[in-house]
Design a protein around this motif. Structure first.
Motif, PDB file in Angstrom:
ATOM      1  N   GLU A  38     -56.019   1.586 -24.545  1.00 21.94           N
ATOM      2  CA  GLU A  38     -54.820   1.944 -23.603  1.00 21.94           C
ATOM      3  C   GLU A  38     -55.929   2.498 -22.072  1.00 21.94           C
ATOM      4  O   GLU A  38     -55.435   1.690 -20.955  1.00 21.94           O
ATOM      5  N   ALA A  39     -57.078   3.002 -22.486  1.00 12.49           N
ATOM      6  CA  ALA A  39     -58.368   2.808 -21.317  1.00 12.49           C
ATOM      7  C   ALA A  39     -58.156   1.472 -20.405  1.00 12.49           C
ATOM      8  O   ALA A  39     -57.822   1.756 -18.624  1.00 12.49           O
ATOM      9  N   GLN A  40     -58.346   0.175 -20.984  1.00  9.68           N
ATOM     10  CA  GLN A  40     -58.824  -0.596 -20.343  1.00  9.68           C
ATOM     11  C   GLN A  40     -57.515  -1.266 -19.211  1.00  9.68           C
ATOM     12  O   GLN A  40     -57.697  -1.782 -18.657  1.00  9.68           O
ATOM     13  N   ALA A  41     -55.934  -0.424 -19.722  1.00  6.58           N
ATOM     14  CA  ALA A  41     -55.275  -0.943 -19.224  1.00  6.58           C
ATOM     15  C   ALA A  41     -54.657  -0.661 -18.325  1.00  6.58           C
ATOM     16  O   ALA A  41     -54.651  -1.335 -17.018  1.00  6.58           O
ATOM     17  N   VAL A  42     -54.999   0.391 -18.575  1.00  2.00           N
ATOM     18  CA  VAL A  42     -55.257   1.460 -16.572  1.00  2.00           C
ATOM     19  C   VAL A  42     -56.016   0.956 -15.753  1.00  2.00           C
ATOM     20  O   VAL A  42     -56.463   0.710 -14.582  1.00  2.00           O
ATOM     21  N   LEU A  43     -57.889   0.539 -15.983  1.00  2.00           N
ATOM     22  CA  LEU A  43     -58.575   0.258 -15.253  1.00  2.00           C
ATOM     23  C   LEU A  43     -57.907  -1.748 -15.057  1.00  2.00           C
ATOM     24  O   LEU A  43     -58.415  -1.152 -13.690  1.00  2.00           O
ATOM     25  N   ASP A  44     -57.297  -1.890 -15.167  1.00  4.42           N
ATOM     26  CA  ASP A  44     -57.049  -3.118 -14.696  1.00  4.42           C
ATOM     27  C   ASP A  44     -56.087  -3.134 -14.518  1.00  4.42           C
ATOM     28  O   ASP A  44     -55.720  -4.369 -13.696  1.00  4.42           O
ATOM     29  N   GLN A  45     -54.780  -1.869 -13.888  1.00  2.00           N
ATOM     30  CA  GLN A  45     -54.020  -2.003 -12.337  1.00  2.00           C
ATOM     31  C   GLN A  45     -54.764  -0.359 -11.399  1.00  2.00           C
ATOM     32  O   GLN A  45     -54.008  -0.860 -10.579  1.00  2.00           O
ATOM     33  N   THR A  46     -55.589   0.189 -12.025  1.00  2.00           N
ATOM     34  CA  THR A  46     -55.158   1.047 -11.008  1.00  2.00           C
ATOM     35  C   THR A  46     -57.173   1.495 -10.690  1.00  2.00           C
ATOM     36  O   THR A  46     -58.046   1.493 -11.816  1.00  2.00           O
ATOM     37  N   PRO A  47     -57.461   1.943  -9.644  1.00  2.00           N
ATOM     38  CA  PRO A  47     -58.945   2.252  -9.593  1.00  2.00           C
ATOM     39  C   PRO A  47     -58.819   2.997  -9.593  1.00  2.00           C
ATOM     40  O   PRO A  47     -58.065   4.250  -9.283  1.00  2.00           O
ATOM     41  N   VAL A  48     -60.527   3.712 -10.003  1.00  2.00           N
ATOM     42  CA  VAL A  48     -60.236   5.375 -10.896  1.00  2.00           C
ATOM     43  C   VAL A  48     -61.789   5.820 -10.704  1.00  2.00           C
ATOM     44  O   VAL A  48     -62.659   4.438  -9.963  1.00  2.00           O
ATOM     45  N   ASP A  49     -62.206   6.837 -10.332  1.00  2.00           N
ATOM     46  CA  ASP A  49     -62.978   8.048  -9.124  1.00  2.00           C
ATOM     47  C   ASP A  49     -64.587   7.955 -10.523  1.00  2.00           C
ATOM     48  O   ASP A  49     -65.184   7.905 -10.097  1.00  2.00           O
ATOM     49  N   LEU A  50     -63.508   8.470 -11.324  1.00  2.00           N
ATOM     50  CA  LEU A  50     -64.585   8.263 -13.079  1.00  2.00           C
ATOM     51  C   LEU A  50     -63.650   8.584 -14.083  1.00  2.00           C
ATOM     52  O   LEU A  50     -62.566   8.867 -13.847  1.00  2.00           O
ATOM     53  N   ILE A  51     -64.094   8.933 -15.155  1.00  2.57           N
ATOM     54  CA  ILE A  51     -64.052   8.659 -16.374  1.00  2.57           C
ATOM     55  C   ILE A  51     -64.227   9.713 -17.597  1.00  2.57           C
ATOM     56  O   ILE A  51     -65.573  10.053 -17.248  1.00  2.57           O
ATOM     57  N   LEU A  52     -62.911  10.648 -17.916  1.00  2.00           N
ATOM     58  CA  LEU A  52     -63.817  11.744 -19.376  1.00  2.00           C
ATOM     59  C   LEU A  52     -63.686  10.713 -20.380  1.00  2.00           C
ATOM     60  O   LEU A  52     -62.425  10.857 -20.385  1.00  2.00           O
ATOM     61  N   LEU A  53     -64.194  10.284 -21.233  1.00  2.00           N
ATOM     62  CA  LEU A  53     -64.136  10.025 -22.243  1.00  2.00           C
ATOM     63  C   LEU A  53     -64.962  10.212 -24.057  1.00  2.00           C
ATOM     64  O   LEU A  53     -66.103  10.900 -23.852  1.00  2.00           O
ATOM     65  N   ASP A  54     -64.031  10.092 -24.334  1.00  2.00           N
ATOM     66  CA  ASP A  54     -63.750  11.144 -25.577  1.00  2.00           C
ATOM     67  C   ASP A  54     -65.006  10.350 -25.891  1.00  2.00           C
ATOM     68  O   ASP A  54     -64.888   8.954 -26.515  1.00  2.00           O
TER      69      ASP A  54
END
Length: 230
Positions: A38-54
């Motif tokens: 799901e995270a990769q799908a978000v990245l593919d569509q939306t530019p983000v500045d930082l990831i909080l990753l469990d």
């Protein structure tokens, strides 16, 4: 002002909801994903500045997904803060071996989390204490709403200011018209994609007066990029 965008990747729904609330209250735009897919799908569509990753995610672990991201050119410099219940020193070392920028052990206080996020964003050049972004001889002051090249101040509209602010906080990356509409105008506003082209042309015309129109580049078939290099 364009808000910094955070992607929360956490499989526990209660923790995910808490993190989204904390981030939004702190003034960030936040997206959420329950696993690496799901995270990769978000990245593919939306530019983000930082990831909080469990660390512990179903399927591909957070640590493994973070390692994969670091191998991709587009995400090599994307800040990552690893969240984990692991508190042993050896596990922290392993976390940094993945290539993360910071490491937080659960449970943690919301205030500490926000402080860590802001610190990582500052180190990555995506956030400054004075609200200023500096790229080469260009300087954008978000608090005073000023854009300058050297000692010369540029006159731009509020929309063009938000657009150039977004580009300056995300240099050298290509964005589609849809992504720019979402990030600069907002998803709740319906505007035709050609509106982006109109504002790009206006910005280029302004930059051309200072011999810097090459900063806004068209990537045919994809969208636009802001870069100090041709």
């Amino acid at each position: 002002m364009t808000k910094s965008t955070i992607l929360v990747v956490e499989d526990e729904e209660a923790i995910r909801a808490m993190l989204l609330l904390v981030l939004e209250q702190a003034g960030f735009t936040a997206y959420a994903a329950g696993d690496a897919r799901e995270a990769q799908a978000v990245l593919d569509q939306t530019p983000v500045d930082l990831i909080l990753l469990d660390w512990m995610l179903p399927g591909i672990s957070g640590a493994e997904w973070g390692r994969r991201l670091r191998k991709e050119t587009a995400y090599q410099d994307l800040p990552i803060i690893l969240l984990t219940a692991r508190g042993e020193e050896e596990d922290k070392v392993r976390g940094f071996d993945v290539g993360v920028d910071d490491y937080m052990t659960k449970p943690f206080s919301p205030k500490e989390l926000i402080a860590r996020i802001r610190a990582v964003l500052r180190r990555s050049g995506k956030l400054s204490d004075a609200g200023q972004i500096v790229l080469g001889d260009m300087m954008l002051d978000a608090e005073q709403h000023r854009l300058s090249i050297g000692e010369r101040q540029l006159e731009v509209s509020p929309t063009e200011f938000r657009l150039i602010q977004f580009f300056m906080t995300h240099p050298d990356k290509v964005y589609t018209r849809t992504q720019l509409l979402d990030q600069v105008w907002g998803r709740s506003v319906y505007i035709e994609e050609r509106t982006v082209d109109v504002h790009i042309r206006r910005l280029r015309k302004i930059l051309a007066e200072y011999g810097r129109e090459e900063l806004l580049q068209t990537v045919r078939g994809f969208g636009y990029r802001f870069s100090l290099t041709a």
